[in-house]
Each structure stands twice: as C-alpha cells, then as structure tokens.
Design a protein around this motif. Structure first.
Motif, short mmCIF file in Angstrom:
data_model
loop_
_atom_site.label_atom_id
_atom_site.label_comp_id
_atom_site.label_asym_id
_atom_site.label_seq_id
_atom_site.Cartn_x
_atom_site.Cartn_y
_atom_site.Cartn_z
N PRO A 115 0.80 -1.23 0.00
CA PRO A 115 0.00 0.00 0.00
C PRO A 115 0.84 1.28 0.00
CG PRO A 115 -0.94 -1.58 1.52
CD PRO A 115 0.40 -2.12 1.12
N ALA A 116 2.13 1.17 0.34
CA ALA A 116 3.00 2.35 0.34
C ALA A 116 3.50 2.68 -1.06
CB ALA A 116 4.20 2.13 1.27
N LEU A 117 3.25 1.80 -2.04
CA LEU A 117 3.71 2.03 -3.41
C LEU A 117 2.69 2.87 -4.17
CD1 LEU A 117 4.90 -1.59 -4.30
CD2 LEU A 117 6.28 0.30 -3.42
N GLU A 118 3.16 3.79 -4.97
CA GLU A 118 2.28 4.66 -5.74
C GLU A 118 2.76 4.75 -7.18
OE1 GLU A 118 2.20 8.43 -3.81
OE2 GLU A 118 1.15 7.71 -2.02
N GLY A 119 1.80 4.93 -8.09
CA GLY A 119 2.11 5.23 -9.49
C GLY A 119 3.15 4.33 -10.11
N GLY A 120 4.22 4.94 -10.57
CA GLY A 120 5.28 4.21 -11.25
C GLY A 120 5.96 3.19 -10.36
N ASP A 121 6.06 3.48 -9.07
CA ASP A 121 6.68 2.53 -8.15
C ASP A 121 5.86 1.25 -8.07
OD1 ASP A 121 8.85 4.08 -7.52
OD2 ASP A 121 7.94 4.96 -5.74
N LEU A 122 4.54 1.38 -8.08
CA LEU A 122 3.68 0.20 -8.02
C LEU A 122 3.90 -0.67 -9.25
CD1 LEU A 122 1.42 -1.30 -6.52
CD2 LEU A 122 -0.23 0.04 -7.83
N ALA A 123 3.93 -0.05 -10.42
CA ALA A 123 4.16 -0.80 -11.66
C ALA A 123 5.54 -1.45 -11.65
CB ALA A 123 4.02 0.13 -12.86
N LEU A 124 6.53 -0.77 -11.10
CA LEU A 124 7.89 -1.29 -11.06
C LEU A 124 7.97 -2.52 -10.18
CD1 LEU A 124 10.85 -0.66 -11.96
CD2 LEU A 124 11.10 0.55 -9.79
N TRP A 125 7.40 -2.44 -8.98
CA TRP A 125 7.51 -3.55 -8.03
C TRP A 125 6.61 -4.72 -8.41
CZ3 TRP A 125 10.83 -4.32 -3.97
CH2 TRP A 125 11.64 -3.23 -3.62
N LEU A 126 5.44 -4.45 -8.97
CA LEU A 126 4.56 -5.56 -9.35
C LEU A 126 4.99 -6.19 -10.67
CD1 LEU A 126 0.95 -4.52 -8.29
CD2 LEU A 126 2.73 -5.71 -7.01
N GLY A 127 5.64 -5.43 -11.55
CA GLY A 127 6.18 -5.99 -12.77
C GLY A 127 5.12 -6.70 -13.62
N PRO A 128 5.23 -8.03 -13.80
CA PRO A 128 4.27 -8.76 -14.64
C PRO A 128 2.98 -9.11 -13.92
CG PRO A 128 5.91 -10.27 -13.81
CD PRO A 128 6.32 -8.90 -13.32
N ILE A 129 2.86 -8.72 -12.66
CA ILE A 129 1.67 -9.07 -11.86
C ILE A 129 0.56 -8.07 -12.14
CG2 ILE A 129 0.76 -9.39 -9.53
CD1 ILE A 129 3.67 -10.03 -8.67
N ARG A 130 -0.55 -8.57 -12.64
CA ARG A 130 -1.70 -7.71 -12.96
C ARG A 130 -2.48 -7.35 -11.70
NH1 ARG A 130 -5.84 -9.86 -17.48
NH2 ARG A 130 -4.02 -9.58 -18.85
N ARG A 131 -2.63 -8.31 -10.81
CA ARG A 131 -3.32 -8.05 -9.54
C ARG A 131 -2.65 -8.87 -8.44
NH1 ARG A 131 -7.94 -9.92 -10.65
NH2 ARG A 131 -8.97 -7.98 -11.28
N LEU A 132 -2.46 -8.23 -7.30
CA LEU A 132 -1.89 -8.88 -6.11
C LEU A 132 -2.91 -8.78 -5.00
CD1 LEU A 132 0.84 -10.15 -5.11
CD2 LEU A 132 1.39 -7.91 -4.18
N SER A 133 -3.28 -9.92 -4.41
CA SER A 133 -4.31 -9.93 -3.36
C SER A 133 -3.84 -10.75 -2.18
CB SER A 133 -5.62 -10.52 -3.90
OG SER A 133 -6.02 -9.90 -5.11
N TRP A 134 -4.29 -10.35 -0.99
CA TRP A 134 -3.96 -11.13 0.21
C TRP A 134 -4.91 -10.75 1.33
CZ3 TRP A 134 -1.39 -6.85 -1.43
CH2 TRP A 134 -1.20 -5.82 -0.51
N TYR A 135 -5.01 -11.64 2.30
CA TYR A 135 -5.81 -11.41 3.49
C TYR A 135 -4.86 -11.16 4.65
CZ TYR A 135 -9.40 -12.10 7.08
OH TYR A 135 -10.27 -11.93 8.13
N GLY A 136 -4.94 -10.00 5.25
CA GLY A 136 -3.98 -9.70 6.30
C GLY A 136 -4.36 -8.46 7.09
N ALA A 137 -3.40 -7.98 7.87
CA ALA A 137 -3.65 -6.83 8.74
C ALA A 137 -2.31 -6.25 9.17
CB ALA A 137 -4.44 -7.25 9.98
N THR A 138 -2.30 -4.94 9.37
CA THR A 138 -1.17 -4.32 10.06
C THR A 138 -1.30 -4.66 11.53
OG1 THR A 138 -2.38 -2.26 10.50
CG2 THR A 138 -1.18 -2.41 8.40
N TRP A 139 -0.28 -4.38 12.31
CA TRP A 139 -0.36 -4.62 13.75
C TRP A 139 -1.45 -3.76 14.38
CZ3 TRP A 139 1.60 -8.81 15.66
CH2 TRP A 139 2.73 -9.39 15.05
N ARG A 140 -1.60 -2.54 13.87
CA ARG A 140 -2.65 -1.66 14.39
C ARG A 140 -4.03 -2.25 14.10
NH1 ARG A 140 -2.84 3.71 15.92
NH2 ARG A 140 -0.63 3.89 15.40
N GLU A 141 -4.22 -2.79 12.91
CA GLU A 141 -5.50 -3.41 12.56
C GLU A 141 -5.73 -4.66 13.42
OE1 GLU A 141 -5.61 -1.92 7.90
OE2 GLU A 141 -4.68 -3.84 8.43
N SER A 142 -4.67 -5.40 13.71
CA SER A 142 -4.82 -6.57 14.59
C SER A 142 -5.25 -6.15 15.99
CB SER A 142 -3.49 -7.34 14.65
OG SER A 142 -3.22 -7.99 13.43
#
Length: 267
Positions: A115-142
């Motif tokens: 979630p800290a990635l934005e714009g071009g950084d998101l495209a760079l880090w995800l590369g060939p990944i069209r969608r990345l999904s997961w079930y989780g929580a930050t420590w604050r959310e926990s």
C-alpha cells in the motif's frame, strides 16, 4: 487482452506440504528460493502453486483465509517471467550500501509495503503481476481485531518485459518508513497486549512521545510506556533533562508523580 492465470505464493510453515497434498489436486509447487542466494534455505522457501490445477486449494484459501499465509498473484505473462520477477524483488538495497531480503510473501509485511507504493513505483515492483491480493492486517489493525482482503492493481503488467542483469531494487524513503512502521507497531503491539485498560491509540501516542524524546532502545521505550501508562492523568514535563536514559526516565516518573499529586490537592 490475454486472460490472466492465477497462482498462490504461500509462506512456508511446517504443516504447509501436508496441507498442499491433502487439499490440492496437483500441487507440484515451485520453490521461490530455488536458483537464488537463498538456495541454502530452500527447505523453508515460500511455495508457488497453480490455482487452475488446484481449485480445491484455492477454494480453501478464500473460505478460510486465517488458515493460510500468502498472496494470490494474477498475471497474463508466462510463469517463467512471474517467477523471475518474484525472485528478483526478494533482494533489496537500503540505507546506501546495505542489502536485505524483503519478505513480501508474508501478509503482514505485504499489508505495510505494497500500500505504500504509488504510481510508477507500483508498476515497477509488481512488474508482470496484474493483480496482487492477500488477506492480512497491520499490527494496528490486529489490535482492533480487524483483518481484511487487500488488493493492488497494476494496469501496466501486460507491457512488462524481463531485463537481464537488472540490479536489486532500492527502497525509497516512503517504502523504508513503511517497513520501519511495521517493526515499531510490532514492538508496541506485543507491549500493549500485556496491558488491561490502555487503548492501542493511547499506547501509540505514548510511544511517539518516547521516540520524540530520544528513547530508542526497546528497554527504554518499554519503561517509558510503563511510566506513562501508570500516570495517565498526569501532565508530562515539556522536556526532559540531558543525561542517560535512566536519569531521564527517573525525571519523567518523578515529574508525573508530582503532577498527579498537585491535581489531587486541587481537586
């Protein structure tokens, strides 16, 4: 547009192989650490499993997300490209010349980092990944007993091309801060769990106070939190004196006790 295929990238746990072969129709997993600097640790590697070949596994991943730790990866690119990229982003540079391993397949880390990635950084880090999904929580959310499905979309995934000899990605300030926040909130969460009536938000404000006052070690911050928690109605001094952490913490405790006494005498 080519239809995407889906994989599960699952964090290693002792019971993971047994679960894969009990629930999956054709697990045949790929080990993420194969062919990398982490090859000596390959027995504890995250495993990449095809969703198309293991529909029962995917159904359990969606129905019982608490029982799984990992990511769902959707991509229209060949598996070889996806694996190459996933292995590439394992290794990161930070703080100038320092290097490390990014445990992005851990949903906890993913909940801070992606979630800290934005714009071009998101495209760079995800590369060939069209969608990345997961079930989780930050420590604050926990702390709020909240876990949720996260999802990151990359509209540039289909145009991604592998480049031979690419250097490791280097964390920028925002990405490094997101990972640092993960460590800070982890420390706070485990301290806060031992408390009976203090909200996580209050504990977080005390931790921020302590760090702003120059307390950086775990022991000093734990003591700072305990002192502030024990004197919640007292007003802290505007600044602490110079000296060792012990001297400054004693001054804080004495000041808060005096403040509480003054309030009681004027009540």
């Amino acid at each position: 547009m080519t239809n995407a295929q889906s994989w599960l990238l699952l964090e290693y746990r002792d019971d993971l192989p047994e679960k894969l072969y009990r629930l999956g129709e054709n697990p045949d997993p790929y080990r993420l650490f194969d062919g990398t600097e982490l090859a000596p640790c390959v027995d504890q590697s995250p495993l990449l499993v095809s969703v198309a070949e293991n529909p029962s596994l995917m159904a359990d991943f969606l129905a019982q997300p608490h029982d799984w730790a990992g990511l769902q990866i959707d991509s229209a690119q060949p598996l070889s490209n996806v694996l190459q990229h996933l292995r590439h982003i394992l290794f990161i540079g930070f703080d100038g010349s320092r290097k490390g391993v990014l445990r992005y397949s851990n949903p906890r880390t993913a909940s801070y980092f992606f979630p800290a990635l934005e714009g071009g950084d998101l495209a760079l880090w995800l590369g060939p990944i069209r969608r990345l999904s997961w079930y989780g929580a930050t420590w604050r959310e926990s702390a709020d007993q909240q876990a949720l499905w996260y999802s990151q979309e990359n509209p540039h995934a289909d145009q991604w091309r592998a480049i031979a000899g690419r250097k490791s990605f280097v964390l920028d300030e925002g990405q490094a801060q997101a990972l640092q926040r993960q460590q800070t909130e982890k420390f706070l969460f485990h301290w806060w769990q031992q408390q009976s009536s203090l909200s996580f938000a209050e504990a977080s404000s005390y931790l921020e106070e302590g760090m702003t006052s120059g307390f950086l070690s775990a022991d000093s911050l734990s003591t700072y939190l305990a002192i502030r928690s024990d004197h919640r109605g007292a007003t802290p001094p505007p600044r602490l004196p110079q000296g060792s952490d012990e001297v400054r913490l004693n001054h804080l405790k004495t000041s808060l006790e005096r403040s509480a006494t003054d309030k009681e005498s004027h009540a």
